[in-house]
Design an enzyme around this catalytic site. Structure first.
Site, PDB file in Angstrom:
ATOM      1  CB  ALA A  30      18.560 -42.460   3.467  1.00 48.17           C
ATOM      2  N   GLY A  36      18.586 -33.440   9.320  1.00 47.97           N
ATOM      3  CA  GLY A  36      18.111 -32.358   8.450  1.00 47.97           C
ATOM      4  C   GLY A  36      16.642 -32.572   8.103  1.00 47.97           C
ATOM      5  CG  HIS A  37      15.365 -35.890   5.657  1.00 48.73           C
ATOM      6  ND1 HIS A  37      16.406 -36.784   5.536  1.00 48.73           N
ATOM      7  CD2 HIS A  37      15.113 -35.450   4.398  1.00 48.73           C
ATOM      8  CE1 HIS A  37      16.749 -36.886   4.269  1.00 48.73           C
ATOM      9  NE2 HIS A  37      15.997 -36.093   3.563  1.00 48.73           N
ATOM     10  CG  ASP A  54      19.151 -30.592  -2.068  1.00 49.07           C
ATOM     11  OD1 ASP A  54      20.145 -30.973  -2.685  1.00 49.07           O
ATOM     12  OD2 ASP A  54      18.661 -31.232  -1.118  1.00 49.07           O
TER      13      ASP A  54
END
Ligand code: PAF
Length: 278
Positions: A30, A34-35, A150
């Site tokens: 998904a 950001g990824h 995270d």
């Protein structure tokens, strides 16, 4: 771009090209901007970039959450294909990484995991550490890229690498936000339109809390945040914590730039986290 579903195939190809530097971007798919920023950073630093796409069952303490985790493999591949560079995707089935029964290994991260996400999601970091260690062992990257969204996970991964003496460099990467301030997350896709419109309040609250730090103590700021969310009952505040950025322990005195504020809220069924330097 190449796509592999089995570690044996990927490693056979990897052994042929003998890349001097291999960057790994571990994801659960998904993919969002950001990824993509993590992948771009990895492409700048490495000859070959591996992007793993695997929804790791052992880091979910709630079967519903695992079932509902957003999936969009074809669109993930399209997004990665648009990037220039040597990208290999590793999208295994659980059986390529876990033997039955699928369980997490046992790690000890002490106070790093007894707070915030670790306290609120049972065995979450045992599951994260298990899969990250497996990915490191199987793929043998020279560097691995983790987002500061995270932040606690990043600290756990650094502790894992030190404890297990894994020869990989961990590269922390900054949080990427939408233009309205909401931190990018795969879970944002699960928000209904009303909740998506309200979600920027999370980051706004972190910023307002930060502005209070000149004149107020962490305890006072924490009660301000609790009161604020009581006035906004659509949000269920799970925690707001001002902590030392190294130990992740709650702090009662602000010491220069070494603090971070962390928040977890639920908007409907969707759990969102964010953090800022404090
Ligand atoms: O951050 C994530 O997406 C996951 O926790 C990770 C690091 C890919 C492990 O499953």
């Amino acid at each position: 771009m190449r796509v592999f579903y089995q570690k044996s195939e990927l490693n056979a190809s990897k052994n042929k090209i003998l890349a001097k530097s291999i960057g790994l971007v571990p994801t659960m798919g998904a993919l969002h901007k950001g990824h993509i920023m993590l992948v771009k950073r990895a492409l700048e630093d490495n000859e070959l970039v591996l992007v793993s796409i695997f929804i790791n069952p052992t880091q979910f303490d709630n079967p519903e959450d695992l079932k509902n985790y957003p999936k969009n493999f074809e669109s993930d591949l399209q997004k990665l294909k648009k990037l220039k560079g040597n990208i290999w995707v590793y999208a295994p089935k659980a059986s390529d990484l876990y033997s039955e029964p699928i369980t997490a290994k046992l790690f000890y991260f002490g106070s790093l995991e007894s707070t915030m996400e670790g306290a609120n999601r049972k065995d979450h970091f045992q599951g994260v550490a298990t899969i990250v260690q497996k990915l490191f062992e199987v793929l043998e990257p020279t560097s691995a890229y983790f987002g500061e969204k995270d932040f606690q996970q990043l600290k756990i991964v650094i502790a894992l690498v030190n404890q297990e003496k894994i020869p990989v460099k961990i590269i922390p990467c900054p949080i990427i936000r939408h233009s309205d301030g909401l931190a990018m997350s795969s879970r944002n896709k699960l928000l209904n339109p009303k909740h998506r419109a309200m979600a920027p309040i999370i980051y706004e609250t972190l910023q307002k809390a930060s502005a209070l730090k000149e004149k107020h103590s962490p305890v006072q700021i924490e009660s301000w945040v609790i009161d604020f969310f009581e006035l906004h009952p659509e949000f269920e505040l799970e925690y707001f914590t001002i902590a030392d950025a190294e130990s992740l322990q709650k702090t009662s005195i602000l010491n220069g730039t070494k603090n971070r504020a962390f928040i977890a809220v639920k908007l409907g069924h969707v759990r969102l986290i964010d953090n800022v330097k404090f």
